[in-house]
Motif scaffolding. Sequence first.
Motif, short mmCIF file in Angstrom:
data_model
loop_
_atom_site.label_atom_id
_atom_site.label_comp_id
_atom_site.label_asym_id
_atom_site.label_seq_id
_atom_site.Cartn_x
_atom_site.Cartn_y
_atom_site.Cartn_z
N ASN A 71 0.81 -1.21 0.00
CA ASN A 71 0.00 0.00 0.00
C ASN A 71 0.85 1.27 0.00
O ASN A 71 0.48 2.25 -0.65
N LEU A 72 1.97 1.26 0.70
CA LEU A 72 2.88 2.42 0.65
C LEU A 72 3.39 2.64 -0.76
O LEU A 72 3.41 3.77 -1.26
N GLU A 73 3.81 1.57 -1.40
CA GLU A 73 4.31 1.67 -2.78
C GLU A 73 3.22 2.17 -3.72
O GLU A 73 3.47 2.97 -4.61
N LYS A 74 1.99 1.71 -3.51
CA LYS A 74 0.86 2.15 -4.32
C LYS A 74 0.62 3.65 -4.10
O LYS A 74 0.44 4.40 -5.05
N ALA A 75 0.62 4.08 -2.83
CA ALA A 75 0.40 5.50 -2.52
C ALA A 75 1.49 6.37 -3.16
O ALA A 75 1.21 7.44 -3.71
N ILE A 76 2.72 5.90 -3.09
CA ILE A 76 3.84 6.64 -3.70
C ILE A 76 3.64 6.76 -5.20
O ILE A 76 3.84 7.82 -5.79
N ALA A 77 3.24 5.66 -5.85
CA ALA A 77 3.00 5.67 -7.30
C ALA A 77 1.85 6.63 -7.65
O ALA A 77 1.92 7.35 -8.65
N CYS A 78 0.82 6.65 -6.83
CA CYS A 78 -0.32 7.55 -7.07
C CYS A 78 0.09 9.01 -6.90
O CYS A 78 -0.32 9.86 -7.69
N PRO A 189 -5.21 -0.39 -11.56
CA PRO A 189 -3.82 -0.09 -11.94
C PRO A 189 -3.08 0.42 -10.70
O PRO A 189 -3.66 1.10 -9.85
N PHE A 190 -1.81 0.09 -10.61
CA PHE A 190 -1.05 0.36 -9.39
C PHE A 190 -0.95 1.85 -9.05
O PHE A 190 -0.85 2.22 -7.90
N ASP A 191 -1.03 2.71 -10.05
CA ASP A 191 -0.91 4.15 -9.79
C ASP A 191 -2.28 4.85 -9.75
O ASP A 191 -2.38 6.04 -9.98
N LYS A 192 -3.33 4.08 -9.43
CA LYS A 192 -4.67 4.66 -9.35
C LYS A 192 -5.25 4.41 -7.96
O LYS A 192 -5.24 3.30 -7.46
N THR A 193 -5.76 5.50 -7.33
CA THR A 193 -6.39 5.34 -6.03
C THR A 193 -7.79 4.77 -6.22
O THR A 193 -8.34 4.81 -7.32
#
Length: 195
Positions: A71-78, A189-193
Amino acid sequence: AWRKEFGVETIVYSCSGNARNGMTAIIEKENETCKIFVKGYDKEGRALLHMVPARENTQDAVNNMRHLTWNLEKAIACSAKNGRSKVCIVIDYDQFALRHSPPLSTSRYTLDILQKHYPERMHKAYICNPPFVFRTFWTLVKPFIDPNTKEKIVFCHGKKGQEHLEQDIGPNVLDAKNSVDSKEYLSLPFDKTYG
């Protein structure tokens, strides 16, 4: 070195379409209750990483940290999609009870990951509706928190806390937890909230 040892790349790609791997079942299990999810942005475009301790569904510290890392990595990507390098963490203790508490070692492990492996990634952490017992917990973990990190922690309770959240993020921030579907969330997608 830590990213490789902990398997961050494997964790990140665990729920990516056809790239499913041995980590997929772990992330899916940890995420069943949507105890951690990325939904929305603050007013400056930083992703919001929501944590809902009342939804704790497992006691495995390592798998909890894998889920946190995903989730941290996802938030960073977003956030990066908006030209930002930091994230906001919103911890909502609504409906929290002691039975939801992770062991102190898990809490320290969480702090360790945030401070050592994601330094300067947190813009602010909003601790919302902390229960009375949280004061004891805070007293126990406070010595382990870096002074720079302590400055970024905002306690939000009551009307004043809600006003602070609205000022920095917007209205209805804590309502985000009411409408998250785990399977849909993991398939984004990983960079989408979410939402």
